[in-house]
Design a protein around this motif. Structure first.
Motif, PDB file in Angstrom:
ATOM      1  N   LEU A  57     -27.777 -32.642 -10.545  1.00 44.63           N
ATOM      2  CA  LEU A  57     -27.566 -31.310  -9.901  1.00 44.63           C
ATOM      3  C   LEU A  57     -29.046 -30.919  -9.095  1.00 44.63           C
ATOM      4  O   LEU A  57     -29.920 -30.442  -9.883  1.00 44.63           O
ATOM      5  CB  LEU A  57     -27.154 -30.231 -10.824  1.00 44.63           C
ATOM      6  CG  LEU A  57     -26.001 -30.471 -12.051  1.00 44.63           C
ATOM      7  CD1 LEU A  57     -25.697 -29.407 -12.653  1.00 44.63           C
ATOM      8  CD2 LEU A  57     -24.714 -30.874 -11.186  1.00 44.63           C
ATOM      9  N   VAL A  58     -29.009 -31.376  -7.849  1.00 49.21           N
ATOM     10  CA  VAL A  58     -30.241 -31.271  -7.462  1.00 49.21           C
ATOM     11  C   VAL A  58     -31.089 -30.138  -7.486  1.00 49.21           C
ATOM     12  O   VAL A  58     -32.205 -29.875  -7.586  1.00 49.21           O
ATOM     13  CB  VAL A  58     -30.157 -31.782  -6.055  1.00 49.21           C
ATOM     14  CG1 VAL A  58     -31.599 -31.921  -5.140  1.00 49.21           C
ATOM     15  CG2 VAL A  58     -29.462 -33.211  -6.053  1.00 49.21           C
ATOM     16  N   ASP A  59     -30.393 -28.999  -7.146  1.00 55.40           N
ATOM     17  CA  ASP A  59     -31.063 -27.663  -6.869  1.00 55.40           C
ATOM     18  C   ASP A  59     -31.155 -26.834  -8.135  1.00 55.40           C
ATOM     19  O   ASP A  59     -31.881 -25.976  -8.311  1.00 55.40           O
ATOM     20  CB  ASP A  59     -30.263 -26.769  -5.893  1.00 55.40           C
ATOM     21  CG  ASP A  59     -30.334 -27.509  -4.384  1.00 55.40           C
ATOM     22  OD1 ASP A  59     -31.187 -28.161  -4.202  1.00 55.40           O
ATOM     23  OD2 ASP A  59     -29.374 -27.111  -3.652  1.00 55.40           O
ATOM     24  N   ASP A  60     -30.604 -27.583  -9.201  1.00 56.36           N
ATOM     25  CA  ASP A  60     -30.589 -26.878 -10.555  1.00 56.36           C
ATOM     26  C   ASP A  60     -31.376 -27.648 -11.782  1.00 56.36           C
ATOM     27  O   ASP A  60     -31.515 -27.317 -12.877  1.00 56.36           O
ATOM     28  CB  ASP A  60     -29.433 -26.751 -11.089  1.00 56.36           C
ATOM     29  CG  ASP A  60     -28.306 -25.873 -10.095  1.00 56.36           C
ATOM     30  OD1 ASP A  60     -28.715 -24.675  -9.939  1.00 56.36           O
ATOM     31  OD2 ASP A  60     -27.355 -26.582  -9.544  1.00 56.36           O
ATOM     32  N   GLY A  61     -31.909 -28.944 -11.313  1.00 55.33           N
ATOM     33  CA  GLY A  61     -32.930 -29.563 -11.879  1.00 55.33           C
ATOM     34  C   GLY A  61     -32.372 -30.072 -13.207  1.00 55.33           C
ATOM     35  O   GLY A  61     -32.954 -30.315 -14.348  1.00 55.33           O
ATOM     36  N   VAL A  62     -30.962 -30.420 -13.222  1.00 52.96           N
ATOM     37  CA  VAL A  62     -30.408 -31.104 -14.316  1.00 52.96           C
ATOM     38  C   VAL A  62     -29.792 -32.415 -13.923  1.00 52.96           C
ATOM     39  O   VAL A  62     -29.211 -32.654 -12.910  1.00 52.96           O
ATOM     40  CB  VAL A  62     -29.010 -30.230 -14.717  1.00 52.96           C
ATOM     41  CG1 VAL A  62     -28.318 -30.778 -15.790  1.00 52.96           C
ATOM     42  CG2 VAL A  62     -29.566 -28.826 -15.115  1.00 52.96           C
ATOM     43  N   LEU A  63     -29.885 -33.540 -15.015  1.00 52.52           N
ATOM     44  CA  LEU A  63     -29.414 -34.769 -14.841  1.00 52.52           C
ATOM     45  C   LEU A  63     -28.297 -34.861 -15.907  1.00 52.52           C
ATOM     46  O   LEU A  63     -28.677 -34.636 -17.021  1.00 52.52           O
ATOM     47  CB  LEU A  63     -30.229 -35.923 -14.862  1.00 52.52           C
ATOM     48  CG  LEU A  63     -31.448 -35.907 -14.204  1.00 52.52           C
ATOM     49  CD1 LEU A  63     -32.372 -37.442 -14.171  1.00 52.52           C
ATOM     50  CD2 LEU A  63     -30.646 -36.358 -12.384  1.00 52.52           C
ATOM     51  N   LEU A  64     -27.121 -35.237 -15.777  1.00 53.03           N
ATOM     52  CA  LEU A  64     -25.956 -35.700 -16.494  1.00 53.03           C
ATOM     53  C   LEU A  64     -26.054 -37.018 -16.674  1.00 53.03           C
ATOM     54  O   LEU A  64     -25.529 -37.712 -15.762  1.00 53.03           O
ATOM     55  CB  LEU A  64     -24.805 -34.935 -16.394  1.00 53.03           C
ATOM     56  CG  LEU A  64     -24.853 -33.426 -16.128  1.00 53.03           C
ATOM     57  CD1 LEU A  64     -23.586 -32.926 -15.681  1.00 53.03           C
ATOM     58  CD2 LEU A  64     -25.197 -32.765 -17.273  1.00 53.03           C
ATOM     59  N   ARG A  65     -26.282 -37.927 -18.058  1.00 52.35           N
ATOM     60  CA  ARG A  65     -26.251 -39.436 -17.866  1.00 52.35           C
ATOM     61  C   ARG A  65     -24.998 -39.718 -18.494  1.00 52.35           C
ATOM     62  O   ARG A  65     -25.023 -39.307 -19.853  1.00 52.35           O
ATOM     63  CB  ARG A  65     -27.551 -39.909 -18.638  1.00 52.35           C
ATOM     64  CG  ARG A  65     -28.786 -39.603 -17.697  1.00 52.35           C
ATOM     65  CD  ARG A  65     -29.977 -40.077 -18.509  1.00 52.35           C
ATOM     66  NE  ARG A  65     -31.140 -39.990 -17.502  1.00 52.35           N
ATOM     67  CZ  ARG A  65     -31.521 -40.672 -16.421  1.00 52.35           C
ATOM     68  NH1 ARG A  65     -30.564 -41.897 -16.113  1.00 52.35           N
ATOM     69  NH2 ARG A  65     -32.457 -40.574 -15.981  1.00 52.35           N
ATOM     70  N   PHE A  66     -24.306 -40.719 -18.130  1.00 60.65           N
ATOM     71  CA  PHE A  66     -22.963 -41.165 -18.524  1.00 60.65           C
ATOM     72  C   PHE A  66     -23.016 -42.396 -19.102  1.00 60.65           C
ATOM     73  O   PHE A  66     -23.403 -43.199 -18.114  1.00 60.65           O
ATOM     74  CB  PHE A  66     -21.740 -41.054 -17.720  1.00 60.65           C
ATOM     75  CG  PHE A  66     -21.292 -39.216 -17.457  1.00 60.65           C
ATOM     76  CD1 PHE A  66     -20.446 -38.847 -18.053  1.00 60.65           C
ATOM     77  CD2 PHE A  66     -22.002 -38.811 -16.451  1.00 60.65           C
ATOM     78  CE1 PHE A  66     -20.022 -37.381 -17.720  1.00 60.65           C
ATOM     79  CE2 PHE A  66     -21.819 -37.313 -16.151  1.00 60.65           C
ATOM     80  CZ  PHE A  66     -21.121 -36.635 -16.934  1.00 60.65           C
ATOM     81  N   GLU A  67     -22.667 -42.899 -20.222  1.00 56.31           N
ATOM     82  CA  GLU A  67     -22.572 -44.195 -20.429  1.00 56.31           C
ATOM     83  C   GLU A  67     -21.502 -44.873 -19.847  1.00 56.31           C
ATOM     84  O   GLU A  67     -20.266 -44.441 -19.600  1.00 56.31           O
ATOM     85  CB  GLU A  67     -22.146 -44.232 -22.055  1.00 56.31           C
ATOM     86  CG  GLU A  67     -22.390 -45.672 -22.861  1.00 56.31           C
ATOM     87  CD  GLU A  67     -21.720 -46.776 -22.409  1.00 56.31           C
ATOM     88  OE1 GLU A  67     -21.880 -47.873 -22.228  1.00 56.31           O
ATOM     89  OE2 GLU A  67     -20.306 -46.433 -22.384  1.00 56.31           O
ATOM     90  N   PRO A  68     -21.964 -46.223 -19.098  1.00 54.56           N
ATOM     91  CA  PRO A  68     -21.059 -46.512 -18.048  1.00 54.56           C
ATOM     92  C   PRO A  68     -19.715 -47.120 -18.636  1.00 54.56           C
ATOM     93  O   PRO A  68     -18.775 -47.337 -17.611  1.00 54.56           O
ATOM     94  CB  PRO A  68     -21.942 -47.496 -17.462  1.00 54.56           C
ATOM     95  CG  PRO A  68     -22.911 -47.866 -18.409  1.00 54.56           C
ATOM     96  CD  PRO A  68     -23.142 -46.805 -19.245  1.00 54.56           C
ATOM     97  N   LYS A  69     -19.710 -47.578 -19.729  1.00 57.64           N
ATOM     98  CA  LYS A  69     -18.329 -48.228 -20.149  1.00 57.64           C
ATOM     99  C   LYS A  69     -17.494 -47.073 -20.582  1.00 57.64           C
ATOM    100  O   LYS A  69     -16.258 -47.157 -20.158  1.00 57.64           O
ATOM    101  CB  LYS A  69     -18.580 -49.304 -21.247  1.00 57.64           C
ATOM    102  CG  LYS A  69     -19.280 -50.704 -21.004  1.00 57.64           C
ATOM    103  CD  LYS A  69     -19.334 -51.649 -22.008  1.00 57.64           C
ATOM    104  CE  LYS A  69     -20.194 -52.766 -21.500  1.00 57.64           C
ATOM    105  NZ  LYS A  69     -20.253 -53.718 -22.632  1.00 57.64           N
TER     106      LYS A  69
END
Length: 494
Positions: A57-69
Motif C-alpha cells: 500500500l504505497v501511499d499508506d506505508g504498509v507491506l503485506l507479506r504472503f507465504e508463496p505456497k
C-alpha cells in the motif's frame, strides 16, 4: 486521507488478519478504494514460490507479506508510520501530527526484554509477542547499544528515538514468524475418472453428483455462469447442440464445477492454483489439491476412492490391517494427512484416522511440469492457448491431456489449473482412444476459456492494473466487485 487502523499484536492491523488469503486482502483493498489509492503487487514471475508475494500500500506505508505456497498473510510491516493513525486497545499512540517514540511505545505496551541492535544499519529492535518496533539510533550513539542490555528510552542528548517500522507476526521471533493457516483450509484428494474428496467437509463428489448434492455438501456457489459459446467445436465431430451447460464457481475453494444441463450432474471440475503469473490471479483462493496417479500402482486411485466411499457410507469398518497395494493407505501419524480424522466421527462409529503413505504418487499445486510428468508419465504436444498481449501479459499457456485430466501449464512451468472429466468411455474404446483424447482436451479447454472469459469480461474496463516491468492489464472480478483503484504489479522481486 489518513487510514485509522487498530493494531492487535500477533493477529491483525485493521481488517488485515494474519492467515488471510491474497484474495481476501485485495477484497479489503477494493472496499476501501476511496482511502487506499495506490497498490503494488510484487512477486517473482520466473519462480513465484521462491520469494514472498507482497502487497504494498504505497501511499499508506504498509507491506503485506504472503507465504508463496500457502498464499496466506504471514507478516504485516508498517514501513512508514507517519502515514497512519494507529491505536492499541482503543487508544491512539501514533497519528499524523505525532510519530510514536520509544517512550510512547514503552508506556503503551509495557516492559519487555532488551531488544537487539543492528550496528551496521544503526537500528534498534524492541520485541513483544507477535509485535516488533524498529528505532533508528543516531550514529553518534551507536556504540552505547552495541552488545548492551540498555534500552534507548532516552538518548544522551535528551531526545528519545522515533518509531521507524512496525512488524506484526505470529509467534515470538520476528525473523521466523509462525505460519497461520485457517482451520477451514480445505485439502482436496483427487482420484481421476472417479471424483474428489473434501477433507474438512468429509464428503465426496463424483461425476454422478447432482446440483442438489453439490449444494448440500459445499453450500451455495459464489457465482453461477451459463456457457454462451463453444470456440473449440471445430475440432470435434459434435454439431448443432443449442443447449449450454453451466458452471458453479466456488472462488473461496479455488474450484469451478461444470454441470450437464440435461442431466444436472457434474461433467467437469476445474481446480485453480492462483499464481500471480496467470491471467486469473486473484479470482480464486488457491486450491490445495492432491491428485493420485495410477502410473506406479495401477488402479490405485480407484481403489482409494472406493474405499473412502465405503467408509463414508458406513458399509465397511476400519481395521488396523487396511492396506491397498503395499500399504497405499496407512494409519501412521504422517504430516501429509488427507483422509478423515477422528474428530469427524463420534464414538459410535468405527472409523480411524487415515493418511496417505509417503510413497504414494500424487501431484500438488506447487509442482512444476517436469515433476508432473515423472508422476503421470510423458505427454505429447500441448494445445496452445493465447489471449493476446493486451488482455494477458503473461503469454501463452499450454494444455496437456491424460486420461480424465488436463493440466494447464504456464511459461514458468508451474500449474495454472487442472481440469477433471470422466474419461471412462474413451478408456474402454481403445480403437478411438487417440481421437477421443484429442476431442476431450479441446472440449475441456473450451470450457475453461468460456468460464474464464465470464469471470473477467465484466470488469475489463474498470479493473485495469498498471504493471511495472510487465506492462499490461488484468482483470480482478472476485464476486463481481469493480475496482476503482489502480494497483501496480511488479514482477521479479529482488
Amino acid at each position: 486521507m489518513f487510514l485509522k487502523l487498530e493494531l492487535v499484536p500477533g493477529k491483525s492491523l485493521g481488517d488485515f488478519i494474519l492467515g488471510m488469503s491474497i484474495s481476501e486482502a485485495l477484497n479489503i483493498v477494493k472496499h476501501n478504494n476511496v482511502q487506499i489509492n495506490t497498490v503494488q503487487i510484487i512477486f517473482n514471475d520466473n519462480d513465484p514460490l521462491s520469494l514472498d508475494i507482497v502487497i504494498k500500500l504505497v501511499d499508506d506505508g504498509v507491506l503485506l507479506r504472503f507465504e508463496p505456497k500457502s498464499q496466506r498473510l504471514k507478516v504485516i510491516e508498517i514501513f512508514d508510520v507517519k502515514k497512519l493513525s494507529l491505536s492499541y486497545r482503543g487508544s491512539i499512540f501514533n497519528q499524523e501530527d505525532h510519530t510514536a517514540t520509544f517512550v510512547d511505545i514503552y508506556s503503551k505496551f509495557g516492559p519487555s526484554y532488551p531488544g537487539d541492535f543492528n550496528l551496521e544499519k544503526s537500528i534498534y529492535h524492541l520485541h513483544y509477542p507477535g509485535l516488533s518496533f524498529s528505532f533508528r539510533i543516531p550514529a553518534a550513539f551507536k556504540s552505547l547499544y552495541q552488545g548492551s542490555t540498555e534500552l534507548p528510552v532516552e538518548l544522551p542528548d535528551g531526545s528519545t528515538p522515533l518509531v521507524e517500522k512496525i512488524f506484526i507476526y505470529s509467534g515470538l521471533q520476528m525473523k521466523t514468524p509462525l505460519p497461520v493457516i485457517p482451520i477451514n483450509n480445505e485439502e482436496i484428494l483427487v482420484c481421476p475418472n472417479e471424483g474428489v474428496y473434501f477433507s474438512k467437509r468429509n464428503c465426496i463428489l463424483t461425476f454422478n453428483s447432482t446440483t442438489q448434492d453439490v449444494l448440500s455438501e459445499l453450500g451455495p456457489p459464489s457465482k453461477i455462469y451459463h456457457k454462451e459459446e463453444d470456440n473449440m467445436k471445430i475440432h470435434t465431430n459434435v454439431e448443432g447442440s443449442v443447449t449450454q451447460d453451466y458452471f458453479y464457481n466456488y472462488f473461496h475453494f479455488g474450484i469451478d464445477i461444470l454441470f450437464d444441463i440435461k442431466k444436472n450432474t457434474i461433467k467437469k471440475f476445474i481446480l485453480h492454483t492462483n499464481f500471480p503469473t496467470h491471467y486469473e490471479f486473484n479470482l480464486y483462493t488457491k486450491c490445495s489439491f492432491k491428485i493420485i496417479s495410477d502410473l506406479q500402482t495401477p488402479n490405485s486411485s480407484s481403489i482409494i476412492f472406493n474405499t473412502i466411499k465405503r467408509h463414508l457410507s458406513g458399509k465397511q469398518p476400519i481395521n488396523n490391517n487396511l492396506a491397498i497395494n503395499q500399504s497405499t493407505l496407512s494409519q501412521q501419524n504422517e504430516s501429509n494427512s488427507i483422509l478423515p480424522s477422528d474428530a469427524a466421527y463420534n464414538n459410535n462409529n468405527n472409523y480411524n484416522e487415515f493418511h496417505l503413505e509417503t510413497d504414494i504418487n500424487f501431484v500438488h499445486p506447487d509442482q512444476k511440469w517436469e515433476e508432473v510428468q515423472k508422476i503421470f508419465g510423458k505427454c505429447g504436444k500441448p494445445v496452445v492457448n493465447n489471449r493476446g498481449s493486451v488482455s494477458n501479459p503473461f503469454g501463452s499457456t499450454y494444455f496437456y491431456g491424460y486420461s480424465g485430466i488436463i493440466f494447464e501449464i504456464m511459461k514458468n512451468n508451474y500449474i495454472a489449473s487442472v481440469c477433471l472429466f470422466n474419461d471412462i468411455e474413451s478408456k474402454n474404446n481403445n480403437q478411438n482412444n487417440n481421437n477421443n483424447n484429442f476431442n476431450n482436451i479441446n472440449n475441456n479447454i473450451n470450457n475453461i476459456n468460456n468460464n474464464n472469459n465470464n469471470n473477467n469480461n465484466n470488469n475489463n474496463n474498470n479493473n485495469n492494473i498498471n504493471y511495472i516491468n510487465n506492462m499490461a492489464d488484468i482483470s480482478n472480478n472476485l464476486n463481481n466487485i469493480n475496482m476503482n483503484y489502480q494497483p501496480q504489479i511488479k514482477g521479479n522481486q529482488k
